[in-house]
Structures are given as structure tokens and as C-alpha cells.
Write an enzyme that holds these catalytic residues in place. Structure first.
Site, PDB file in Angstrom:
ATOM      1  N   SER A  12      44.990  37.394  39.386  1.00  0.00           N
ATOM      2  CA  SER A  12      46.105  36.655  39.025  1.00  0.00           C
ATOM      3  C   SER A  12      45.664  35.808  37.853  1.00  0.00           C
ATOM      4  O   SER A  12      44.969  34.769  38.230  1.00  0.00           O
ATOM      5  CB  SER A  12      46.698  36.169  40.177  1.00  0.00           C
ATOM      6  OG  SER A  12      47.559  34.897  39.928  1.00  0.00           O
ATOM      7  N   HIS A  37      47.780  40.494  36.902  1.00  0.00           N
ATOM      8  CA  HIS A  37      48.702  40.086  37.353  1.00  0.00           C
ATOM      9  C   HIS A  37      49.254  38.899  37.032  1.00  0.00           C
ATOM     10  O   HIS A  37      48.488  37.917  36.774  1.00  0.00           O
ATOM     11  CB  HIS A  37      48.237  40.137  39.103  1.00  0.00           C
ATOM     12  CG  HIS A  37      49.410  39.337  39.982  1.00  0.00           C
ATOM     13  ND1 HIS A  37      50.175  40.522  40.752  1.00  0.00           N
ATOM     14  CD2 HIS A  37      49.752  38.344  40.541  1.00  0.00           C
ATOM     15  CE1 HIS A  37      51.113  39.853  41.214  1.00  0.00           C
ATOM     16  NE2 HIS A  37      50.827  38.409  41.504  1.00  0.00           N
ATOM     17  N   ASP A  39      52.076  35.853  37.031  1.00  0.00           N
ATOM     18  CA  ASP A  39      52.895  35.279  38.070  1.00  0.00           C
ATOM     19  C   ASP A  39      53.837  34.352  37.385  1.00  0.00           C
ATOM     20  O   ASP A  39      53.581  33.440  36.514  1.00  0.00           O
ATOM     21  CB  ASP A  39      52.135  34.067  38.778  1.00  0.00           C
ATOM     22  CG  ASP A  39      51.398  35.107  40.191  1.00  0.00           C
ATOM     23  OD1 ASP A  39      52.018  35.793  40.698  1.00  0.00           O
ATOM     24  OD2 ASP A  39      50.202  34.741  40.219  1.00  0.00           O
ATOM     25  N   MET A  41      56.881  31.691  37.550  1.00  0.00           N
ATOM     26  CA  MET A  41      57.802  30.624  38.724  1.00  0.00           C
ATOM     27  C   MET A  41      58.660  29.810  37.844  1.00  0.00           C
ATOM     28  O   MET A  41      58.265  29.514  36.568  1.00  0.00           O
ATOM     29  CB  MET A  41      56.511  30.161  39.249  1.00  0.00           C
ATOM     30  CG  MET A  41      55.392  30.741  39.839  1.00  0.00           C
ATOM     31  SD  MET A  41      54.240  29.667  40.907  1.00  0.00           S
ATOM     32  CE  MET A  41      53.093  31.013  41.326  1.00  0.00           C
ATOM     33  N   HIS A  70      55.081  39.627  38.221  1.00  0.00           N
ATOM     34  CA  HIS A  70      55.602  38.958  39.724  1.00  0.00           C
ATOM     35  C   HIS A  70      56.511  38.046  39.352  1.00  0.00           C
ATOM     36  O   HIS A  70      55.883  36.748  39.195  1.00  0.00           O
ATOM     37  CB  HIS A  70      54.686  38.709  40.520  1.00  0.00           C
ATOM     38  CG  HIS A  70      54.900  38.125  41.935  1.00  0.00           C
ATOM     39  ND1 HIS A  70      53.899  37.425  42.629  1.00  0.00           N
ATOM     40  CD2 HIS A  70      55.917  38.135  42.312  1.00  0.00           C
ATOM     41  CE1 HIS A  70      54.545  36.961  43.835  1.00  0.00           C
ATOM     42  NE2 HIS A  70      55.672  37.568  43.746  1.00  0.00           N
ATOM     43  N   MET A  72      58.761  35.347  40.337  1.00  0.00           N
ATOM     44  CA  MET A  72      59.345  34.436  41.454  1.00  0.00           C
ATOM     45  C   MET A  72      60.188  33.610  40.756  1.00  0.00           C
ATOM     46  O   MET A  72      60.278  32.356  40.669  1.00  0.00           O
ATOM     47  CB  MET A  72      58.430  33.463  42.008  1.00  0.00           C
ATOM     48  CG  MET A  72      57.347  34.516  42.731  1.00  0.00           C
ATOM     49  SD  MET A  72      55.587  33.925  42.966  1.00  0.00           S
ATOM     50  CE  MET A  72      54.840  34.271  41.440  1.00  0.00           C
ATOM     51  N   MET A 141      53.604  39.662  50.296  1.00  0.00           N
ATOM     52  CA  MET A 141      53.074  38.294  50.086  1.00  0.00           C
ATOM     53  C   MET A 141      52.020  37.916  51.241  1.00  0.00           C
ATOM     54  O   MET A 141      52.701  37.942  52.560  1.00  0.00           O
ATOM     55  CB  MET A 141      53.845  37.055  49.731  1.00  0.00           C
ATOM     56  CG  MET A 141      54.893  37.115  48.565  1.00  0.00           C
ATOM     57  SD  MET A 141      53.788  37.306  47.130  1.00  0.00           S
ATOM     58  CE  MET A 141      53.019  35.615  47.240  1.00  0.00           C
ATOM     59  N   ASP A 183      49.154  40.106  48.277  1.00  0.00           N
ATOM     60  CA  ASP A 183      49.263  38.835  47.319  1.00  0.00           C
ATOM     61  C   ASP A 183      48.948  37.526  48.003  1.00  0.00           C
ATOM     62  O   ASP A 183      49.861  37.359  48.747  1.00  0.00           O
ATOM     63  CB  ASP A 183      50.332  38.863  46.081  1.00  0.00           C
ATOM     64  CG  ASP A 183      50.267  37.756  45.269  1.00  0.00           C
ATOM     65  OD1 ASP A 183      49.178  37.155  45.293  1.00  0.00           O
ATOM     66  OD2 ASP A 183      51.288  37.678  44.477  1.00  0.00           O
TER      67      ASP A 183
HETATM   68  C1  DX5 Z   1      51.193  32.862  44.483  1.00  0.00           C
HETATM   69  C2  DX5 Z   1      51.211  33.885  43.515  1.00  0.00           C
HETATM   70  C3  DX5 Z   1      49.827  34.673  43.655  1.00  0.00           C
HETATM   71  C4  DX5 Z   1      48.491  33.736  43.447  1.00  0.00           C
HETATM   72  C5  DX5 Z   1      47.416  33.933  44.338  1.00  0.00           C
HETATM   73  O1  DX5 Z   1      52.617  32.367  44.690  1.00  0.00           O
HETATM   74  O2  DX5 Z   1      52.005  34.871  43.689  1.00  0.00           O
HETATM   75  O3  DX5 Z   1      49.705  35.724  42.704  1.00  0.00           O
HETATM   76  O4  DX5 Z   1      48.199  33.713  41.977  1.00  0.00           O
HETATM   77  O5  DX5 Z   1      46.558  33.264  44.217  1.00  0.00           O
HETATM   78  P1  DX5 Z   1      45.113  33.294  45.238  1.00  0.00           P
HETATM   79  O6  DX5 Z   1      44.503  34.732  45.222  1.00  0.00           O
HETATM   80  O7  DX5 Z   1      44.348  32.113  44.874  1.00  0.00           O
HETATM   81  O8  DX5 Z   1      45.751  33.047  46.644  1.00  0.00           O
HETATM   82 ZN    ZN Z   2      51.738  37.196  42.591  1.00  0.00          ZN
END
Ligand code: DX5
Ligand code: ZN
Length: 228
Positions: A12, A37, A39, A41, A70, A72, A141, A183
Site C-alpha cells: 500500500s 495498492h 488508497d 480517502m 481502494h 474510501m 478490511m 487489508d
Molecule cells: C487503511 C488502508 C490500508 C492501509 C494498510 O484504511 O486501506 O490499505 O494502507 O496499512 P497497514 O498495512 O500499515 O495496516
Molecule cells: Zn487499502
């Protein structure tokens, strides 16, 4: 005997050095990453703000592997075509964040990407009842979304077993492959248990980018999965 389940490692970028993102993408792929990956947000669906389609477009030339976006974000649909244009391969979203889940899945597919649903720790797998045959990925998750570096929630393991049963049943019915991804809080020392419970694709943010040696970390994860 059935063939061994694949093991895909998806670092990620949330834990990468954002000032050197292209370089980080190349380094992690050279170190053995199978997917990148990404992310997204929005400080609305989750209480944090990260990166969007412009950054996806900027890293695309640096990535020779699929980009696993991903989302969010809420709402979802407005931003889907932008990520498709920016070079996303997979686009996953949280069903609670979309008013019309089936429409969003269709939109991702029509945009030329591979759709997936994301399940928060308390989100029931019942969302798969009428969607699974249209999905290319199921993402569970194992932390509450919004931040990297949180601890793995072990109650997700039995849920993962149930998701594996559903994915295998769908595959037996249709012959289509569906990735089962986990994840949050995935580390070298818990990845074997996660693989045993049924995952074939592993997101790891802080475990990979927090390590000095990306290659050794990814190799150790793969070895732990192979031994599981
Ligand atoms: C959290 C993200 C993850 C995050 C995972 O909301 O969706 O992808 O980056 O990070 P680690 O592996 O550090 O838990
Ligand atoms: Zn993620």
C-alpha cells in the site's frame, strides 16, 4: 490435489514516501510486488485525506503491475471514470458508500476496470448475495479504514473463511476467478494465518514501506504463505 493458491503481495502506497512516489513504486515492483495498492480517502467516508486520480495518472508510467485502487470515498460514482482514465486496473469500493451498489459495479466494468467490494470489519458478507457474479475482487478490511499502521483484528479470520467458501462456490458455478484480498495490519508474523483462512492477495503498507529491505520483506511474506 488442487493446485496451490496464488499469493499476491500488494504494497500500500499509503506508507510510501510521497515525495518520491514514482521511485517508491518502481522499487517495490523490483522487490517483487504483484499489485500496487492505492488508497483513496476523502475526509468524509473516512477521517483522512490522501491521493486522487492525478496521482494515479502520475504513477501509472512507473508501474508494470496492476494498480489496485481502494476507494474510501462517498459518493463513489462521480470519481470512477476519472480513475479509469488514470490507469486503474481494479477499483474497489465500500457498499455503504454507494446509493446503488449494482449500478456502481456496472459503472466500474463499463469504464474498463475490474470491480470489487470492500467489507469493513463489521460489514456483513450478505452484500455478496446478489453481487458476487459481477465482481473480480472481494476485499476484507482487517482494520477500520482510514489509517495505515493499525493492528490486525483477529475476528476477521473466521469471516475470511466464510468469504473463501463464497468465492470458491462462485468460481465452481461460473469458472471466473475472484481475488480474495485482505487489508490492514498484515505482517510477516501473521500472514500465514491469514493465508490459511483463505486470502490469496495481501495488502501490506507499513510492513513493506516501513522496512529497510522491501525485497527481503516481500520474500519473507511469500515464504510464510508457502509454508502455511
Ligand atoms: C487503511 C488502508 C490500508 C492501509 C494498510 O484504511 O486501506 O490499505 O494502507 O496499512 P497497514 O498495512 O500499515 O495496516
Ligand atoms: Zn487499502
Amino acid at each position: 490435489m488442487s493446485p496451490p493458491r496464488p499469493c499476491r503481495i500488494a504494497p500500500s502506497l499509503l506508507s510510501a514516501d510521497f515525495a518520491r512516489l514514482g521511485e517508491e513504486v518502481r522499487a517495490v515492483i523490483a522487490a517483487g510486488a504483484d499489485l500496487v495498492h492505492f488508497d483513496v480517502m476523502d475526509n468524509h467516508y473516512v477521517p483522512n485525506l490522501t491521493i486522487g486520480p492525478l496521482v494515479c495518472e502520475a504513477i501509472r508510467p512507473h508501474s508494470s503491475v496492476p494498480i489496485d485502487v481502494h476507494l474510501m470515498v462517498e459518493p463513489v460514482d462521480r470519481i470512477v471514470p476519472d480513475f479509469a482514465k488514470a490507469g486503474a486496473t481494479f477499483i474497489t469500493f465500500h457498499p455503504e458508500a454507494s446509493r446503488h451498489v449494482d449500478r456502481t459495479i456496472g459503472l466500474i466494468r463499463e469504464s474498463g476496470c475490474r470491480p470489487g467490494l470492500v467489507f469493513n470489519p463489521a460489514t456483513p458478507l450478505a452484500w455478496l448475495d446478489h453481487t458476487i457474479d459481477k465482481l473480480d475482487m472481494v476485499l476484507l478490511m482487517s482494520v477500520n479504514p482510514g489509517f495505515g499502521g493499525q493492528s490486525f483484528l483477529p475476528h476477521v479470520l473466521p469471516k475470511l473463511e466464510e468469504a473463501r467458501r463464497r468465492v470458491d462456490a462462485a468460481r465452481a458455478r461460473t469458472g471466473r476467478e475472484i481475488l480474495l484480498e485482505v487489508d490492514g495490519g498484515v505482517k510477516i508474523d501473521n500472514i500465514a494465518a491469514i493465508a490459511k483462512a483463505g486470502a490469496d492477495t495481501f495488502v501490506a503498507g507499513s510492513a513493506v514501506f516501513g522496512a529497510k529491505d522491501y525485497r527481503a520483506t516481500i520474500a519473507a511474506m511469500r515464504a510464510a504463505v508457502a509454508a502455511a
